[in-house]
Design an enzyme around this catalytic site. Structure first.
Site, PDB file in Angstrom:
ATOM      1  N   ARG A 180      44.924  45.834  42.656  1.00 19.43           N
ATOM      2  CA  ARG A 180      45.024  46.861  41.616  1.00 19.43           C
ATOM      3  C   ARG A 180      44.417  48.184  42.072  1.00 19.43           C
ATOM      4  O   ARG A 180      44.882  49.252  41.654  1.00 19.43           O
ATOM      5  CB  ARG A 180      44.356  46.373  40.342  1.00 19.43           C
ATOM      6  CG  ARG A 180      45.227  45.348  39.634  1.00 19.43           C
ATOM      7  CD  ARG A 180      44.563  44.787  38.408  1.00 19.43           C
ATOM      8  NE  ARG A 180      45.539  44.090  37.582  1.00 19.43           N
ATOM      9  CZ  ARG A 180      45.226  43.377  36.502  1.00 19.43           C
ATOM     10  NH1 ARG A 180      43.966  43.278  36.132  1.00 19.43           N
ATOM     11  NH2 ARG A 180      46.164  42.783  35.806  1.00 19.43           N
ATOM     12  N   GLY A 232      48.545  37.456  38.148  1.00 18.70           N
ATOM     13  CA  GLY A 232      47.425  37.504  39.080  1.00 18.70           C
ATOM     14  C   GLY A 232      47.378  36.306  40.003  1.00 18.70           C
ATOM     15  O   GLY A 232      47.181  36.453  41.214  1.00 18.70           O
ATOM     16  N   GLY A 285      49.579  40.475  31.207  1.00 20.63           N
ATOM     17  CA  GLY A 285      50.131  40.544  29.861  1.00 20.63           C
ATOM     18  C   GLY A 285      51.094  41.716  29.695  1.00 20.63           C
ATOM     19  O   GLY A 285      52.119  41.605  29.027  1.00 20.63           O
TER      20      GLY A 285
END
Ligand code: ADP
Ligand code: MG
Length: 436
Positions: free
Chosen positions: A26, A343, A366
């Protein structure tokens, strides 16, 4: 961007173990936007959350490790503040010069963040002239740093947000066919809505992991002590019926690896899914299922994969996930579009060193699922031009201005080197991807 103070929301909600970053995907994903802003002569005030401190200061959830990682990646010192707000932070922001950046401390140390408190948002907004949201992983929540600040500043989305929306929209709008979805992971709950949406889009649905167990029960098998959700069996049945009505092929495991316990070093064996023993756990797909998946994927041109096919954290039960990762990498090499979200799924690809082969790795947990369900993400919805996730977003390209380069003209860059697109984005991340 020259001389602008940009308030940038990123998703640095990375998994940590003993204060060390386990997966920096990320952070890496935010680098292009950060670099473009710095190269363009902006000063950048970065905001992120990490974990779920619930409005209190939790030392283990400070953003310093993320700042250190970012420093290594962009080779520019990334100072952090001790608090997202406060006199020291006000000062540090005021001293920022063009080309410099600053990372505010975890915004979720303030209760106003998740409540989307207007006064908290207004104070954050005072740190920028414009707001750029590049936190796709947080786009499904309406919080102060993702949605609230957009009320006070001209708002844009960043490059990662754009890339995510494009990649996921392409899947929904114009996938090369045949199109297969592979859904694994632990639980069906939380994936029912996306499964229903996908049934209307795909030609083939492959199920694995604990998700498959619930579907095995729905199709009349018993799964012994395997993880499955009794409350979701009716939903699974409805999805199977929907698939049948639409002529979508569903591939359920024909064999599986069953283990005495879900631990390392336990006894395990391969059995048919028609004869799963009562006191064992199904923890991976068996060799016949893997072969069936490989064959079914042969003609497939587009793959969406979410969720590992087994308990991949235990090496003996990672076989199907590993095999699928290899097949997916080969497919991508051969020109298929392969999009992987989640993930754990991405962690499995990284372990194998094939992550970079994929067409797109979605950084949202999500958020990706909600986008694929066709729901409006609050972070995109606050952007007037963003519209529904089923429409391609109109993008405004701003060529980055490099020192010494001529000012960018209005010509569209050949291979879009987009910078920012107007919007205000938002939100937070996936329950299941919360750092330990
Ligand atoms: P992602 O993070 O990629 O979205 P999920 O969070 O949905 O994936 O699921 C990952 C988890 O599912 C892993 O912790 C894995 O151990 C678990 N899992 C996969 N298969 C099984 C199974 N057969 N039984 C129990 N847990 C499983
Ligand atoms: Mg997960």
């Amino acid at each position: 961007m020259q001389g602008q103070r940009v308030l940038l929301r990123v998703d640095f909600n990375v998994p940590l173990s003993d204060g060390k970053i386990v997966d920096d995907s990320r952070i890496r994903a935010a680098v292009p936007t950060i670099k473009a802003l710095l190269d363009g002569g902006a000063s950048v005030v970065i905001m992120s959350h990490l974990g779920r401190p619930d409005g209190r200061v939790v030392d283990g959830l400070r953003l310093r490790p993320a700042a250190e990682r970012l420093t290594q990646l962009i080779r520019v010192n990334v100072p952090t503040t001790g608090d997202a707000l406060g006199v020291g932070t006000d000062d540090a922001v005021r001293r920022l010069r063009p080309g410099e950046l600053l990372l505010l401390e975890n915004v979720r140390f303030h209760a106003g963040e998740e409540r989307n408190d207007p006064s908290f948002a207004e104070r954050l907004a005072s740190y920028g002239d414009v707001f750029v949201n590049d936190a796709f992983g947080a786009a499904h929540r309406a919080h102060a740093s993702t949605v609230g600040v957009a009320a006070y500043l001209p708002s844009y989305v960043g490059l990662l947000m754009e890339q995510e929306v494009e990649a996921l929209s392409n899947l929904l709008d114009k996938p090369a066919r045949p199109f297969a979805a592979i859904v694994g992971g632990g639980k069906v709950s939380g994936k029912v809505a996306v499964l229903e949406a996908l049934i209307k889009k795909v030609d083939l649905l492959i199920l694995g992991g604990g998700v498959a167990n619930t579907f095995l029960v729905a199709s009349g098998r018993s799964v012994g002590k395997s993880l499955y959700e009794s409350k979701m069996v009716d939903d699974a049945r409805r999805i199977l019926k929907l698939a049948q009505d639409r002529g979508v092929r569903v591939l359920l495991p024909v064999d599986g690896v069953v283990a005495k316990e879900v631990t390392r070093g336990t006894e395990f064996k391969v059995v048919s899914t028609d004869k799963l023993p009562a006191s064992w756990h199904m923890v991976d797909l068996g060799p016949s299922s893997i072969t069936a998946i490989r064959e079914a994927l042969t003609p497939i041109k587009t793959i969406l994969w979410n969720g590992p096919l087994g308990v991949f954290e235990i090496p003996s039960f990672a076989v199907a996930t590993r095999e699928l990762a290899k097949v997916a990498a080969d497919k991508a090499d051969a020109g298929a579009t392969v999009v992987v979200g989640g993930g754990d799924s991405i962690a499995a690809l990284r372990q194998l060193g094939v992550a970079e082969k994929m067409t797109h790795l979605s950084t949202g947990g999500g958020a990706s699922l909600e986008f694929l369900e066709g729901r409006d993400l609050p972070g995109l919805a606050v952007v007037p031009t963003a519209g529904s996730p089923y429409e391609t977003l109109p993008i405004i390209y701003v060529a980055p201005v490099k020192p010494g380069a001529k000012a960018a003209s209005k010509r569209a860059p050949a291979k879009p080197k987009p910078i920012i697109k107007p919007s205000a984005l938002d939100d937070e991340d996936d329950e299941s991807d919360t750092p330990a």
